[in-house]
Write a protein that holds these residues in place. Structure first.
Motif, PDB file in Angstrom:
ATOM      1  N   TYR A  27       1.146  -1.174  -0.104  1.00  0.00           N
ATOM      2  CA  TYR A  27      -0.006   0.066   0.248  1.00  0.00           C
ATOM      3  C   TYR A  27       0.761   1.746   0.163  1.00  0.00           C
ATOM      4  CZ  TYR A  27      -3.561   3.254   1.543  1.00  0.00           C
ATOM      5  OH  TYR A  27      -4.734   4.434   2.186  1.00  0.00           O
ATOM      6  N   PHE A  28       1.970   1.037   0.807  1.00  0.00           N
ATOM      7  CA  PHE A  28       2.696   2.353   0.628  1.00  0.00           C
ATOM      8  C   PHE A  28       3.943   3.048   0.003  1.00  0.00           C
ATOM      9  CE2 PHE A  28       0.675   2.677   5.175  1.00  0.00           C
ATOM     10  CZ  PHE A  28       0.390   4.093   5.493  1.00  0.00           C
ATOM     11  N   GLY A  29       4.168   1.566  -1.018  1.00  0.00           N
ATOM     12  CA  GLY A  29       5.080   1.806  -1.436  1.00  0.00           C
ATOM     13  C   GLY A  29       4.805   1.919  -3.219  1.00  0.00           C
ATOM     14  N   ASP A  30       3.685   2.803  -3.168  1.00  0.00           N
ATOM     15  CA  ASP A  30       3.010   3.257  -4.260  1.00  0.00           C
ATOM     16  C   ASP A  30       3.250   4.743  -3.953  1.00  0.00           C
ATOM     17  OD1 ASP A  30       1.303   5.121  -5.655  1.00  0.00           O
ATOM     18  OD2 ASP A  30      -0.375   4.184  -5.579  1.00  0.00           O
ATOM     19  N   THR A  31       3.705   5.050  -5.195  1.00  0.00           N
ATOM     20  CA  THR A  31       5.018   6.108  -5.232  1.00  0.00           C
ATOM     21  C   THR A  31       3.895   7.419  -5.036  1.00  0.00           C
ATOM     22  OG1 THR A  31       5.232   6.469  -7.170  1.00  0.00           O
ATOM     23  CG2 THR A  31       6.586   5.109  -6.750  1.00  0.00           C
ATOM     24  N   ASP A  32       2.828   7.416  -5.243  1.00  0.00           N
ATOM     25  CA  ASP A  32       1.603   8.381  -5.347  1.00  0.00           C
ATOM     26  C   ASP A  32       0.914   8.218  -4.022  1.00  0.00           C
ATOM     27  OD1 ASP A  32       1.700   8.639  -8.306  1.00  0.00           O
ATOM     28  OD2 ASP A  32      -0.074   6.771  -8.459  1.00  0.00           O
ATOM     29  N   ARG A  33       1.643   7.954  -2.940  1.00  0.00           N
ATOM     30  CA  ARG A  33       1.207   7.914  -1.908  1.00  0.00           C
ATOM     31  C   ARG A  33       2.537   8.844  -0.916  1.00  0.00           C
ATOM     32  NH1 ARG A  33      -3.367   5.579  -0.613  1.00  0.00           N
ATOM     33  NH2 ARG A  33      -3.820   3.948  -1.929  1.00  0.00           N
ATOM     34  N   ARG A  34       2.042   9.611  -0.230  1.00  0.00           N
ATOM     35  CA  ARG A  34       2.561  10.998   0.314  1.00  0.00           C
ATOM     36  C   ARG A  34       1.686  10.382   2.475  1.00  0.00           C
ATOM     37  NH1 ARG A  34       4.640  10.904  -3.135  1.00  0.00           N
ATOM     38  NH2 ARG A  34       5.491  11.915  -4.305  1.00  0.00           N
ATOM     39  N   CYS A  35       2.513   9.863   3.016  1.00  0.00           N
ATOM     40  CA  CYS A  35       2.063   9.945   4.691  1.00  0.00           C
ATOM     41  C   CYS A  35       2.628  10.794   5.720  1.00  0.00           C
ATOM     42  CB  CYS A  35       2.899   8.604   4.792  1.00  0.00           C
ATOM     43  SG  CYS A  35       2.230   8.063   6.553  1.00  0.00           S
ATOM     44  N   LEU A  36       1.890  11.033   6.434  1.00  0.00           N
ATOM     45  CA  LEU A  36       2.015  12.186   7.741  1.00  0.00           C
ATOM     46  C   LEU A  36       2.055  11.082   9.040  1.00  0.00           C
ATOM     47  CD1 LEU A  36       2.959  14.477   9.994  1.00  0.00           C
ATOM     48  CD2 LEU A  36       0.358  14.595   9.874  1.00  0.00           C
ATOM     49  N   ILE A  37       3.839  10.734  10.006  1.00  0.00           N
ATOM     50  CA  ILE A  37       3.148   9.564  10.553  1.00  0.00           C
ATOM     51  C   ILE A  37       2.937  10.512  11.862  1.00  0.00           C
ATOM     52  CG2 ILE A  37       5.695   9.380  10.872  1.00  0.00           C
ATOM     53  CD1 ILE A  37       4.468   6.294  12.608  1.00  0.00           C
ATOM     54  N   VAL A  38       2.459  10.850  12.794  1.00  0.00           N
ATOM     55  CA  VAL A  38       2.453  10.866  14.601  1.00  0.00           C
ATOM     56  C   VAL A  38       2.669   9.574  15.375  1.00  0.00           C
ATOM     57  CG1 VAL A  38       1.233  12.704  16.254  1.00  0.00           C
ATOM     58  CG2 VAL A  38       0.289  12.276  14.020  1.00  0.00           C
ATOM     59  N   ALA A  39       3.360  10.055  16.281  1.00  0.00           N
ATOM     60  CA  ALA A  39       3.990   8.970  17.460  1.00  0.00           C
ATOM     61  C   ALA A  39       4.517   9.899  18.304  1.00  0.00           C
ATOM     62  CB  ALA A  39       4.770   8.169  16.412  1.00  0.00           C
ATOM     63  N   ALA A  40       4.995   8.681  19.423  1.00  0.00           N
ATOM     64  CA  ALA A  40       5.862   8.978  20.255  1.00  0.00           C
ATOM     65  C   ALA A  40       7.127   9.137  20.275  1.00  0.00           C
ATOM     66  CB  ALA A  40       5.532   8.750  21.947  1.00  0.00           C
ATOM     67  N   ALA A  41       7.882  10.476  20.956  1.00  0.00           N
ATOM     68  CA  ALA A  41       9.540  10.145  20.803  1.00  0.00           C
ATOM     69  C   ALA A  41       9.906  10.237  22.472  1.00  0.00           C
ATOM     70  CB  ALA A  41      10.198  10.900  20.319  1.00  0.00           C
ATOM     71  N   GLY A  42       9.773   8.595  22.788  1.00  0.00           N
ATOM     72  CA  GLY A  42       9.806   8.447  24.728  1.00  0.00           C
ATOM     73  C   GLY A  42      10.442   7.401  24.231  1.00  0.00           C
ATOM     74  N   PHE A  43      10.153   7.027  26.140  1.00  0.00           N
ATOM     75  CA  PHE A  43      12.372   5.816  26.207  1.00  0.00           C
ATOM     76  C   PHE A  43      11.208   4.503  25.777  1.00  0.00           C
ATOM     77  CE2 PHE A  43       8.626   5.902  29.506  1.00  0.00           C
ATOM     78  CZ  PHE A  43       8.206   4.470  30.003  1.00  0.00           C
ATOM     79  N   ASP A  44      10.024   4.842  25.625  1.00  0.00           N
ATOM     80  CA  ASP A  44       9.315   2.961  25.222  1.00  0.00           C
ATOM     81  C   ASP A  44       9.649   2.421  23.681  1.00  0.00           C
ATOM     82  OD1 ASP A  44       8.002   0.771  24.156  1.00  0.00           O
ATOM     83  OD2 ASP A  44       6.339   1.798  25.630  1.00  0.00           O
ATOM     84  N   PRO A  45      10.943   1.350  24.183  1.00  0.00           N
ATOM     85  CA  PRO A  45      12.060   0.944  23.103  1.00  0.00           C
ATOM     86  C   PRO A  45      11.104   0.454  21.891  1.00  0.00           C
ATOM     87  CG  PRO A  45      11.009  -0.744  24.827  1.00  0.00           C
ATOM     88  CD  PRO A  45      11.102  -0.106  25.638  1.00  0.00           C
TER      89      PRO A  45
END
Length: 381
Positions: A27-45
């Motif tokens: 799905y995301f390998g499609d070159t027409d897709r542009r994605c924003l990821i929102v995630a944590a940047a905390g201590f969790d491994p």
């Protein structure tokens, strides 16, 4: 069941474990897709897991907004782990920024919800973005729930795809201890309907999601909920550890028997790995109470998700769909030894949900039904 605003959520597109990597590649390998990821940047491994998978298929077509939750005076080892994860996320997703969210204000009042709302409201989501992924793996409920609601609203308004992804490890969750704050309150955006004008008495049904080591937090939340008609605790079953539900019931025996006086028939069992199971069960619970209390009481189901983010994601879906209030208490500090991450038994479980977007205008209902597991749970009578 009552009519739902998002009926496709009952059988929405979902992937689990190895199938998630395959979906991302295709799905995301499609070159027409542009994605924003929102995630944590905390201590969790587990913080890097989802971003790394996406970056491997998207490269510079992936942008990121990474949230650094700031609370109290954390242990130096946790700060070091968070710094390492933040640096790694910046390397994996170069077109990204890291933003700090203060969980508590100067007066120690929880402000996470208003903070994340201001950040997302002021963030310029590029008009060419086709997909937004919220990685709920390491976001607290006070940040993750408001963020998910705002991002879903944006995606539904713009007609783009909204995904939730979670890298879960129940054994690792059990190793992360937390100290609750002293102010239980409704999560921002999840206060529920106003019953002040109701001509019938309100019957509160409190639904706490049980988790190891969170009994003190749930005690405080329970007192803030007030008088209840019923308490329906949620425990994980099926689960990777077949005895996990039994262990939780044993841990919470005092609350269940002496304080909450829970009828064993009111225990709710939901899948540890499939958030749709939790969503469906809570939806069924609402339908049953609406029917049985009609013309007598006004039922009000109050959710308190702690612990598992997979189960919490299902609770979030139910809260959005049915306008359930969510009562929660923020964490003052965490206690975790990052060195344990490599020795905890069991690989990470990964979940993907597609909750909105063009796919639901194109796929037939039969195709949607094939993408999910059937529920294997029960709800109280």
């Amino acid at each position: 069941m009552a009519e739902m605003a998002r009926p496709h959520w009952q059988n929405c597109i979902a992937h689990f474990d190895e199938a998630v990597a395959g979906f991302i590649e295709e799905y995301f390998g499609d070159t027409d897709r542009r994605c924003l990821i929102v995630a944590a940047a905390g201590f969790d491994p587990r913080s890097r897991h989802v971003a790394t998978l996406l970056a491997g298929s998207m490269g510079e077509r992936l942008t990121g907004l990474f949230v650094r939750e700031e609370r109290g005076t954390p242990d130096a080892s946790l700060v070091d782990a968070a710094d390492e994860n933040a640096d790694a996320l910046s390397d994996v997703v170069p077109l990204s920024e890291i933003v700090a969210v203060n969980i508590f204000g100067n007066d120690n009042a929880p402000i996470a919800g208003s903070q994340i709302a201001a950040i997302i409201g002021g963030y310029g989501i590029a008009p060419d973005v086709t997909d937004i992924v919220l990685d709920m793996t390491a976001l607290s409920i006070g940040v993750g729930f408001p963020a998910a609601r705002l991002l879903l609203a944006h995606c539904e308004e713009k007609g783009i795809a909204f995904h939730i992804m979670i890298a879960s490890n129940p054994e690792l969750d059990d190793e992360i201890a937390s100290e609750p704050g002293d102010r239980p309150m409704a999560v921002r955006g999840f206060v529920g309907p106003d019953h002040s004008g109701s001509t019938q008495d309100v019957a509160r049904i409190w639904v706490p999601l049980l988790a190891k080591g969170r009994s003190a937090a749930l005690d405080d939340i329970g007192r803030s909920v007030g008088e209840t008609y019923k308490i329906c605790p949620v425990v994980p079953f099926p689960s990777r550890d077949p005895r996990r539900a039994d262990s939780l019931i044993a841990e919470y025996e005092t609350q269940l028997v002496d304080e909450w006086q829970v009828d064993p028939r009111d225990l709710v069992y939901v899948s540890e790995r499939n958030p749709l199971d939790c969503y469906r069960i809570l939806s069924t619970l609402k339908t049953r109470y609406d029917q049985t209390m009609a013309d007598v009481f006004t039922p009000s189901i109050v959710l308190s998700p702690v612990g598992s983010r997979v189960m919490a994601a299902g609770a979030w879906m139910a809260a959005v769909e049915h306008d359930f209030p969510v009562q929660y208490i923020e964490t003052v500090r965490y206690d975790f030894d990052p060195a344990k991450a490599g020795v905890v038994a069991g690989p990470d479980l990964i979940v993907h949900l597609l909750l909105s977007g063009p796919a639901y205008r194109e796929l037939e209902p039969a195709a949607l039904a094939e993408s999910v597991e059937p529920p294997a749970t029960s709800v109280p009578e």
